[in-house]
Design a protein around this motif. Structure first.
Motif, PDB file in Angstrom:
ATOM      1  N   VAL A 226       1.651  -0.057  -6.698  1.00  0.00           N
ATOM      2  CA  VAL A 226       1.057   0.291  -5.420  1.00  0.00           C
ATOM      3  C   VAL A 226      -0.421   0.576  -5.630  1.00  0.00           C
ATOM      4  O   VAL A 226      -0.826   1.011  -6.716  1.00  0.00           O
ATOM      5  CB  VAL A 226       1.772   1.516  -4.794  1.00  0.00           C
ATOM      6  CG1 VAL A 226       1.658   2.740  -5.697  1.00  0.00           C
ATOM      7  CG2 VAL A 226       1.264   1.813  -3.402  1.00  0.00           C
TER       8      VAL A 226
ATOM      9  N   THR B 271       0.857  -1.176   0.000  1.00  0.00           N
ATOM     10  CA  THR B 271       0.000   0.000   0.000  1.00  0.00           C
ATOM     11  C   THR B 271       0.897   1.231   0.000  1.00  0.00           C
ATOM     12  O   THR B 271       2.125   1.126   0.086  1.00  0.00           O
ATOM     13  CB  THR B 271      -0.921   0.036   1.229  1.00  0.00           C
ATOM     14  OG1 THR B 271      -0.134   0.348   2.391  1.00  0.00           O
ATOM     15  CG2 THR B 271      -1.632  -1.296   1.448  1.00  0.00           C
ATOM     16  N   SER B 272       0.290   2.406  -0.075  1.00  0.00           N
ATOM     17  CA  SER B 272       1.085   3.631  -0.050  1.00  0.00           C
ATOM     18  C   SER B 272       1.700   3.869   1.324  1.00  0.00           C
ATOM     19  O   SER B 272       2.662   4.624   1.454  1.00  0.00           O
ATOM     20  CB  SER B 272       0.218   4.820  -0.458  1.00  0.00           C
ATOM     21  OG  SER B 272      -0.969   4.864   0.312  1.00  0.00           O
ATOM     22  N   GLN B 273       1.175   3.187   2.378  1.00  0.00           N
ATOM     23  CA  GLN B 273       1.679   3.384   3.734  1.00  0.00           C
ATOM     24  C   GLN B 273       2.666   2.310   4.183  1.00  0.00           C
ATOM     25  O   GLN B 273       3.577   2.574   4.953  1.00  0.00           O
ATOM     26  CB  GLN B 273       0.518   3.425   4.737  1.00  0.00           C
ATOM     27  CG  GLN B 273      -0.309   4.698   4.708  1.00  0.00           C
ATOM     28  CD  GLN B 273      -1.280   4.720   3.549  1.00  0.00           C
ATOM     29  OE1 GLN B 273      -1.840   3.683   3.204  1.00  0.00           O
ATOM     30  NE2 GLN B 273      -1.467   5.884   2.947  1.00  0.00           N
TER      31      GLN B 273
ATOM     32  N   PRO C 145      -4.014   1.914  -3.070  1.00  0.00           N
ATOM     33  CA  PRO C 145      -4.462   2.293  -1.720  1.00  0.00           C
ATOM     34  C   PRO C 145      -5.001   1.112  -0.923  1.00  0.00           C
ATOM     35  O   PRO C 145      -4.776   1.011   0.286  1.00  0.00           O
ATOM     36  CB  PRO C 145      -5.558   3.335  -1.996  1.00  0.00           C
ATOM     37  CG  PRO C 145      -5.244   3.869  -3.352  1.00  0.00           C
ATOM     38  CD  PRO C 145      -4.658   2.729  -4.118  1.00  0.00           C
TER      39      PRO C 145
ATOM     40  N   ARG D  14       7.172  -0.518  -5.178  1.00  0.00           N
ATOM     41  CA  ARG D  14       6.330   0.663  -4.982  1.00  0.00           C
ATOM     42  C   ARG D  14       6.953   1.886  -5.652  1.00  0.00           C
ATOM     43  O   ARG D  14       6.244   2.696  -6.260  1.00  0.00           O
ATOM     44  CB  ARG D  14       6.118   0.921  -3.484  1.00  0.00           C
ATOM     45  CG  ARG D  14       5.220   2.111  -3.199  1.00  0.00           C
ATOM     46  CD  ARG D  14       4.789   2.143  -1.741  1.00  0.00           C
ATOM     47  NE  ARG D  14       5.939   2.161  -0.837  1.00  0.00           N
ATOM     48  CZ  ARG D  14       5.846   1.933   0.470  1.00  0.00           C
ATOM     49  NH1 ARG D  14       4.665   1.665   1.014  1.00  0.00           N
ATOM     50  NH2 ARG D  14       6.918   1.965   1.230  1.00  0.00           N
ATOM     51  N   HIS D  15       8.283   2.020  -5.556  1.00  0.00           N
ATOM     52  CA  HIS D  15       8.982   3.147  -6.180  1.00  0.00           C
ATOM     53  C   HIS D  15       8.743   3.188  -7.687  1.00  0.00           C
ATOM     54  O   HIS D  15       8.655   4.263  -8.294  1.00  0.00           O
ATOM     55  CB  HIS D  15      10.477   3.051  -5.885  1.00  0.00           C
ATOM     56  CG  HIS D  15      11.314   4.035  -6.633  1.00  0.00           C
ATOM     57  ND1 HIS D  15      11.360   5.377  -6.303  1.00  0.00           N
ATOM     58  CD2 HIS D  15      12.129   3.875  -7.726  1.00  0.00           C
ATOM     59  CE1 HIS D  15      12.157   6.009  -7.148  1.00  0.00           C
ATOM     60  NE2 HIS D  15      12.642   5.137  -8.006  1.00  0.00           N
TER      61      HIS D  15
END
Length: 314
Positions: free
Chosen positions: A179, A128-130, A181, A174-175
Motif C-alpha cells: 500500500v 491506497t490506504s483508503q 498513500p 494491502r493487509h
C-alpha cells in the motif's frame, strides 16, 4: 517520491535502503506466500500443492496428477516473468521440465483449468490506504503454451461479481503491506466462467500490461489493441524502422496502427542470427497488421505476431 514497490527489490537496495519494504515485496510477490495465505483469506484459488523436486521424483505428487485430468501448471519459485510457468501432463513430463534444478528446489503445482470453460484475464489495481480501484483490464494471450501479450479493448468489462472478488484481492495485498498513500499498482491474474472467478496469481508491482494500457489511455485510443513482445533480426533493422514509420499511430482511420513502446539496446544471438526484441502495440485490425508484415518481411521478423493471430486470437 519516485520509489514504489517495483523499485523495492534486492537489486535496487542501494537506491531504496529499506529492508522492511523489501520484505513486503518478497512476501506479497511470492507464489509460495500466496499459495499459503490466499485460501485462509477466502480467495477462490485453484487446487495448489508445493513439493520439493525430490518428493515429486519419489512419487509424493502422483495423487495430485491423478486427481487433475486437465493437467498441472508448474510454477518455479524465485524467478520473474511468465517463463517460470508452464503446463505438464504427467509426473514424468514435470521431472523432465525441471531436470536442471536441485533436488531441494520447491516446485509449486497447481490445477490447470479447462480453457474451453474458462477465460484468463488480468487487471491492474491501484491500492491506497483508503480504497482499491481498477485501473485497467486485459485478456491474457497465450500461444505455444507461453504468454505472448495482452488484448486490450473497451469491450472488456469487469462485471460486479468479478469486481467483488478483485476488491478482496486488493484488500489482501494491502493487509500484507502492499500500500502507498499515493497509490501503488497490483496486478491480478484470474480466470472467469460466467460469474465465477478463480485467482491464480498476484503481481504486487508494476506489471508488463500496465505500460501499454497507459500508452492507450494517454493517446486517447479507444479501438481494440494487442500489446506484445516480438523479435527482429538485426539485419532487418532499417526495413523494420521504415515499416514502423509508415504505420505509426497518428489517430488515422487506417485498418491498423503501430505504437512502439521499446526495444532491447543489445543483440541476442538465436540459432546463429543476431536479434533484438521489440515491445509494441498494434491498434485496430491485427489480422491486417500480420498480412502487411508478411508482405514486407521474411518469416523471422515479428514471428510471435503469427502465433498470436493463429492461436491466441483464433
Amino acid at each position: 517520491d519516485l520509489t514504489n514497490l517495483y523499485m523495492i527489490s534486492g537489486s535496487n537496495q542501494s537506491l531504496h535502503q529499506n529492508i522492511d519494504a523489501l520484505s513486503v515485496s518478497r512476501n506479497v510477490n511470492s507464489k509460495l506466500h500466496f499459495a499459503d495465505h490466499a485460501p485462509a483469506a477466502g480467495l477462490p484459488v485453484p487446487r495448489t500443492e508445493v513439493y520439493c523436486k525430490r518428493a515429486i521424483r519419489e512419487g509424493d505428487a502422483d495423487g495430485l496428477f491423478s486427481a487433475l485430468p486437465n493437467g498441472v501448471m508448474v510454477k518455479l519459485l524465485g524467478l520473474a516473468g511468465s517463463r517460470n510457468v508452464f503446463a505438464v501432463d504427467s509426473v514424468a513430463d514435470c521431472l523432465d521440465q525441471i531436470a536442471e534444478y536441485d533436488d531441494g528446489a520447491e516446485i509449486l503445482l497447481q490445477e490447470k483449468l479447462d480453457l474451453s470453460q474458462w477465460r484468463e484475464m488480468t487487471v491492474d489495481l491501484t491500492i491506497t490506504s483508503q480504497e482499491v480501484s481498477i485501473s485497467n483490464v486485459r485478456q491474457i494471450l497465450f500461444a505455444g503454451g507461453k504468454w505472448v501479450g495482452n488484448y486490450i479493448s473497451p469491450d472488456l468489462e469487469v462485471p460486479d461479481a468479478h469486481k467483488e472478488v478483485l476488491m478482496q484481492v486488493g484488500a489482501y495485498a494491502r493487509h500484507h503491506g502492499h500500500v502507498a498513500p499515493e497509490g501503488i499498482n497490483c496486478g491480478v491474474d484470474y480466470f472467469v466462467s460466467g460469474d465465477e472467478v478463480i485467482v491464480t496469481e498476484i503481481n504486487a508491482r508494476w506489471t508488463g500490461g500496465l505500460f501499454p494500457a497507459e500508452f492507450l489511455r494517454r493517446l486517447s485510443i479507444t479501438r481494440p489493441a494487442v500489446a506484445f513482445f516480438d523479435m527482429v533480426p538485426v539485419a532487418h533493422s532499417d526495413a523494420v524502422r521504415t515499416f514502423q514509420r509508415k504505420h505509426l499511430f497518428l489517430a488515422s482511420g487506417d485498418e491498423f496502427a503501430y505504437v512502439p513502446m521499446g526495444f532491447t539496446p543489445f543483440a541476442t544471438e538465436i540459432e546463429g542470427v543476431e536479434h533484438y526484441f521489440v515491445w509494441q502495440i498494434v491498434v485496430g485490425d491485427f489480422a491486417s497488421f500480420v498480412e502487411e508484415k508478411r508482405r514486407a518481411f521474411a518469416k523471422d521478423v515479428f514471428p510471435s505476431a503469427d502465433l498470436i493471430l493463429e492461436e491466441a486470437l483464433s
